[in-house]
Design an enzyme around this catalytic site. Structure first.
Site, PDB file in Angstrom:
ATOM      1  CB  CYS A   1      -0.980  -0.058   1.166  1.00 53.13           C
ATOM      2  SG  CYS A   1      -2.402   1.028   0.991  1.00 53.13           S
TER       3      CYS A   1
ATOM      4  CG  HIS B   1      -3.093  -3.508   3.836  1.00 49.37           C
ATOM      5  ND1 HIS B   1      -2.065  -2.834   4.453  1.00 49.37           N
ATOM      6  CD2 HIS B   1      -3.861  -2.568   3.232  1.00 49.37           C
ATOM      7  CE1 HIS B   1      -2.201  -1.542   4.241  1.00 49.37           C
ATOM      8  NE2 HIS B   1      -3.283  -1.352   3.498  1.00 49.37           N
TER       9      HIS B   1
ATOM     10  CD  GLU C   1      -0.199  -5.621   5.891  1.00 42.76           C
ATOM     11  OE1 GLU C   1      -0.536  -4.424   6.012  1.00 42.76           O
ATOM     12  OE2 GLU C   1       0.022  -6.146   4.790  1.00 42.76           O
TER      13      GLU C   1
END
Length: 186
Positions: A79, A169, A171
């Site tokens: 991002c 994302h 994660e």
């Protein structure tokens, strides 16, 4: 192997947790002295690219990190990290590291309310979950940069040499595919 995670602002702890699940030690880069520690790869997390760029310069981290990235240090940007690595940003005159031959568009999916989740194919990783939060996208790739994934005909992941970027994302999901792919670059 040890991975450094830029920890000035944004979703850095989530990346550290993913690395821990993969059994890879990591540490946070918060100040210039942190660069004295050895590391084999770098993660640039999501967050606010303008703030991160400003802090990188104020804390005198920008030039040494840019030099290492340009010299071949494996780096993964999510991002805002994508925006830090982009050679050009369509709707922002600023650039930061500018080490990837990609053109990005900031906040391409709108504000926070435009955030969404999907599952899509990513080259070399199969179908993976993708969470987009005020995400950019990649308007074009050039040179040695290669598009890895697209959602709604917009490029959302790319690779160039030892640099990997995602507009989403990874994660924030349980799937470790993207982090594994990054570690294979090291």
């Amino acid at each position: 192997m040890q991975v450094a995670v830029l920890a000035l602002q944004g979703a850095f702890i989530e990346h550290e947790r993913m690395l821990e699940k993969l059994g890879v030690p990591s540490f946070e880069i918060r100040q210039r002295s942190d660069l004295e520690r050895p590391f084999d790869g770098l993660i640039l997390p999501g967050g606010e690219s303008t703030v991160q760029g400003k802090l990188l310069r104020e804390l005198e981290l920008f030039d040494p990190l840019r030099e290492r990235i340009a010299g071949g240090l494996p780096v993964f940007g999510t991002c805002a990290g994508l925006l830090l690595l982009a050679g050009r940003i369509e709707n922002d005159p600023r650039t930061h590291f500018a080490t990837m031959d990609i053109v990005a568009t900031r906040n391409a999916y709108g504000r926070q309310l435009g955030s969404f989740h999907t599952v899509a194919d990513c080259k070399g990783m199969g179908r993976i979950p993708m969470t987009f939060i005020r995400a950019p996208y990649i308007a074009s790739v050039g040179g040695d940069a290669e598009a890895l994934a697209a959602v709604d005909d917009r490029i959302v992941a790319a690779r160039q040499g030892k640099q990997l970027v995602t507009a989403f994302h990874p994660e924030l999901n349980d799937d470790l595919s993207v982090h594994r792919a990054f570690l294979q670059m090291i």
